[in-house]
Design a protein around this motif. Structure first.
Motif, short mmCIF file in Angstrom:
data_model
loop_
_atom_site.label_atom_id
_atom_site.label_comp_id
_atom_site.label_asym_id
_atom_site.label_seq_id
_atom_site.Cartn_x
_atom_site.Cartn_y
_atom_site.Cartn_z
N VAL A 157 0.85 -1.20 0.00
CA VAL A 157 0.00 0.00 0.00
C VAL A 157 0.88 1.25 0.00
O VAL A 157 1.75 1.41 0.88
CB VAL A 157 -0.95 0.00 1.21
N LYS A 158 0.67 2.09 -0.98
CA LYS A 158 1.41 3.35 -1.11
C LYS A 158 0.41 4.51 -1.23
O LYS A 158 -0.59 4.41 -1.94
CB LYS A 158 2.32 3.34 -2.34
N VAL A 159 0.71 5.58 -0.51
CA VAL A 159 -0.09 6.80 -0.57
C VAL A 159 0.75 7.89 -1.24
O VAL A 159 1.82 8.27 -0.72
CB VAL A 159 -0.55 7.25 0.83
N VAL A 160 0.28 8.37 -2.37
CA VAL A 160 0.99 9.43 -3.11
C VAL A 160 0.43 10.79 -2.69
O VAL A 160 -0.77 11.03 -2.84
CB VAL A 160 0.84 9.24 -4.63
N PRO A 161 1.25 11.71 -2.17
CA PRO A 161 0.74 13.03 -1.75
C PRO A 161 0.31 13.88 -2.95
O PRO A 161 0.68 13.62 -4.11
CB PRO A 161 1.94 13.66 -1.02
N GLN A 162 -0.45 14.91 -2.63
CA GLN A 162 -0.88 15.86 -3.67
C GLN A 162 0.34 16.61 -4.23
O GLN A 162 1.30 16.91 -3.52
CB GLN A 162 -1.87 16.88 -3.07
N GLN A 163 0.28 16.92 -5.53
CA GLN A 163 1.36 17.59 -6.24
C GLN A 163 2.66 16.78 -6.18
O GLN A 163 3.75 17.34 -6.13
CB GLN A 163 1.61 19.01 -5.70
N SER A 164 2.48 15.45 -6.21
CA SER A 164 3.64 14.55 -6.26
C SER A 164 3.36 13.45 -7.27
O SER A 164 2.19 13.20 -7.64
CB SER A 164 3.94 13.93 -4.89
N ALA A 165 4.43 12.80 -7.72
CA ALA A 165 4.30 11.69 -8.67
C ALA A 165 5.39 10.66 -8.35
O ALA A 165 6.56 11.04 -8.17
CB ALA A 165 4.42 12.19 -10.10
N PHE A 166 4.96 9.39 -8.28
CA PHE A 166 5.89 8.30 -8.01
C PHE A 166 6.03 7.46 -9.28
O PHE A 166 5.04 7.14 -9.95
CB PHE A 166 5.39 7.41 -6.88
N VAL A 167 7.27 7.14 -9.60
CA VAL A 167 7.55 6.30 -10.78
C VAL A 167 7.73 4.85 -10.29
O VAL A 167 8.62 4.57 -9.46
CB VAL A 167 8.81 6.80 -11.52
N ARG A 168 6.88 3.94 -10.81
CA ARG A 168 6.93 2.53 -10.39
C ARG A 168 7.67 1.72 -11.45
O ARG A 168 7.40 1.83 -12.64
CB ARG A 168 5.53 1.97 -10.20
#
Length: 317
Positions: free
Chosen positions: A19-30
């Motif tokens: 489980v991952k929570v991405v914050p607002q105005q952020s982007a995670f590369v998987r």
């Protein structure tokens, strides 16, 4: 009991990694098995533990970047120390992750080289006047190159331009001389305007004085004219009054002669005035004018009376 605890810990670790929570105005590369899989958007996301991993985390907000100061050489071979700040934003997380190993360093180095190139085409005086042009040139060059890095360069601002100390002193002397020149010009313009105002005032005063004198002369001539007219009218009226009085006196004398005893009174008056006139001549003059027959006073009186009677007869006729 031990097995259950191990299973519980394993489940907790699995959920924690899944489980991952991405914050607002952020982007995670998987990445999945070492390859790019997708970009996680803000919100709750489940990944496969030990297969998927979050390789890069990017902040999508506008980021200020302080560009280190550097010495640039202008077109007229003057050293100039320049310090600036850059604002950029990550627009493509995938390109930002794989387009450059360090896009922040790449942007910083490109900003410095571009700034040196732009300032090298300008003279020293133009660098102070064309700051906006320098900023636009740097942004255009960076934005074109940063597209492959998934970065959008928004703006670049020069914080400070510092020339060498001797150039600063020369510029200060030039500014002082220019200000002194403007002060002298302003003072001369003031004196010139003062002289113009004084001359204009003197001219207007002379005009006003001449107009006043002319008006006074006109009023004086008109007054003299009116005085002469009034004097002439007065003299004429006096002559008319004297003539009227004389005529009235003559008329009264004529009426008196025509009345009873009037002729005898005239005879007496004529004789009296005749004798008085000769007496006055004898007192005031050395030379006497006498008639041929001085003793014949009665004849003279009779002659005068004859004239009076003739005038009275003509009047009655």
């Amino acid at each position: 009991m031990t097995l259950a605890l191990v299973l519980f810990i394993a489940v907790v670790v699995f959920v924690w990694r899944a489980v991952k929570v991405v914050p607002q105005q952020s982007a995670f590369v998987r990445e999945r098995l070492g390859r790019y899989h997708d970009t996680l958007t803000p919100g709750l996301t489940v990944i496969i533990p030990f297969i998927d991993r979050i390789a890069y985390r990017h902040n999508l907000r506008e980021i200020p970047l302080d560009v280190p100061s550097q010495v640039c050489i202008t077109r007229d071979n003057t050293q100039l120390k320049v310090d600036g700040i850059l604002y950029f934003q990550v627009t493509d997380p995938q390109r930002a992750s794989y387009g450059s190993s360090d896009y922040v360093l790449a942007i910083t180095q490109l900003a410095q080289t571009t700034l040196r190139s732009v300032i090298g085409r300008m003279e020293l005086d133009k660098t102070f006047e064309e700051r906006d042009e320098i900023n636009r040139a740097v942004v255009a060059a960076l934005d074109e190159a940063a597209f492959n890095w998934g970065v959008k360069v928004l703006r670049y601002e020069i914080k400070d331009l510092v020339p060498p100390q001797d150039i600063l002193q020369a510029m200060q002397a030039q500014i002082t001389a220019e200000r002194e020149k403007r002060a002298l010009i302003a003072a001369s313009e003031g004196r010139k305007q003062e002289q113009i105002n004084l001359a204009t005032g003197a001219r207007e005063a002379a005009i006003q004085q001449s107009e006043g004198e002319m008006q006074a002369a006109i009023n004086l001539s008109q007054g003299e004219k009116l005085a002469a007219i009034n004097k002439a009218q007065g003299e004429a009226e006096a002559l008319r009054l004297v003539a009227a009085a004389t005529g009235d006196a003559i008329e009264r004398v004529a009426r008196a002669i025509g009345s009873e005893g009037g002729l005898e009174a005239v005879n007496f008056k004529v004789a009296e005035q005749y004798v008085a006139a000769f007496g006055q001549l004898a007192r005031e003059n050395n030379t006497l004018i006498l008639p041929a027959n001085v003793a014949d006073v009665g004849g003279l009186v009779a002659t005068a009376l004859k004239v009076v009677r003739s005038a009275d007869a003509n009047a009655r006729a």
